[in-house]
Design an enzyme around this catalytic site. Sequence first.
Site, PDB file in Angstrom:
ATOM      1  N   TRP A  10      79.588  87.082 105.186  1.00  9.46           N
ATOM      2  CA  TRP A  10      79.753  87.985 104.355  1.00  9.46           C
ATOM      3  C   TRP A  10      79.954  87.340 102.944  1.00  9.46           C
ATOM      4  CZ3 TRP A  10      83.794  91.734 106.633  1.00  9.46           C
ATOM      5  CH2 TRP A  10      82.952  92.065 108.103  1.00  9.46           C
ATOM      6  N   HIS A 108      77.912  74.711 103.430  1.00 11.47           N
ATOM      7  CA  HIS A 108      77.009  75.800 103.074  1.00 11.47           C
ATOM      8  C   HIS A 108      76.671  75.296 101.989  1.00 11.47           C
ATOM      9  CE1 HIS A 108      75.324  79.557 101.470  1.00 11.47           C
ATOM     10  NE2 HIS A 108      75.315  79.972 102.717  1.00 11.47           N
ATOM     11  N   GLU A 110      76.129  76.645  99.189  1.00 11.29           N
ATOM     12  CA  GLU A 110      77.034  77.262  97.907  1.00 11.29           C
ATOM     13  C   GLU A 110      78.158  76.284  97.791  1.00 11.29           C
ATOM     14  OE1 GLU A 110      76.901  81.237  99.069  1.00 11.29           O
ATOM     15  OE2 GLU A 110      74.643  81.200  98.726  1.00 11.29           O
ATOM     16  N   GLY A 244      73.132  88.261 103.202  1.00 15.09           N
ATOM     17  CA  GLY A 244      72.897  89.530 102.565  1.00 15.09           C
ATOM     18  C   GLY A 244      72.533  90.758 103.848  1.00 15.09           C
TER      19      GLY A 244
END
Length: 265
Positions: A10, A108, A110, A244
Amino acid sequence: MKQRIVAGNWKMNTLMHEASRLVEEVQQEVDARVIPSHIDIVVCPPFPWISDTAVRLSGNHGTHGSKKASVIRCGAQDCHHEVFGAFTGDVSAPMLVDVGCRDVIVGHSERRQFHGETNELIARKITAALRAGLRPIVCIGESSDERARGRTTEVVSEQIDELITYAGAEALNASVVAYEPLWAIGTGVAATTGQAQEVHALIRSRLTAHGAPDTPILYGGSVNATNAADYFACSEIDGALVGGAALSSTTFLAIINAACTAWSE
Ligand code: PEP
């Protein structure tokens, strides 16, 4: 039977009421059917909602006594490599276990990009997660620039090799790897099944050569309700890490349905 996994990340999305509604909607549908035990469904909410999500999934939520525990596993999006200490803002693996997590995403892109995480640090997180009893979902993948320069094989191989050097083959064998090309994450430009199969086959051969043949390998990057079945039909793909499309119960449930159709015994 090979373990297959559909995991929802999420990221930094949802307020508490949205997170509660999302998990409730997914839980209601999933637990109304029989999910084969070789398919794991995981949701990874932001840290503040993990406890509430895990309690809901445990069946102990609300005032009407205990309901049946859900088959859905609660996961986290990151953990620290130490157990406790002066690490302001961080959360350790044992803390995650204590609130009901069973899985944790590490490395991840990110985290690599915005927090400077290296393969060495990610390997330490893998070790910490396993020690605490969490299953790590370890992300790797190349950037668009690296792919354009024909460096995908080199970059992905180096990521696997370094993770094994620092964490050990046994640790990778007990983990899940998610191949997430950076150019496909959140862009709507998913890798073709051919591109994914090619890199998954490379990852599989690299892991096997190092003595980690059992690691499930997920694809992640713009997986949605329409393309999920195509990935799940691929021999090298053991599931999906979904960003997403995991934020809508309708699309996440459609991806779970595609997995159940592809991998019903
Ligand atoms: C992700 O963040 O892990 C991811 C795969 O995102 P998306 O599905 O949105 O591309």
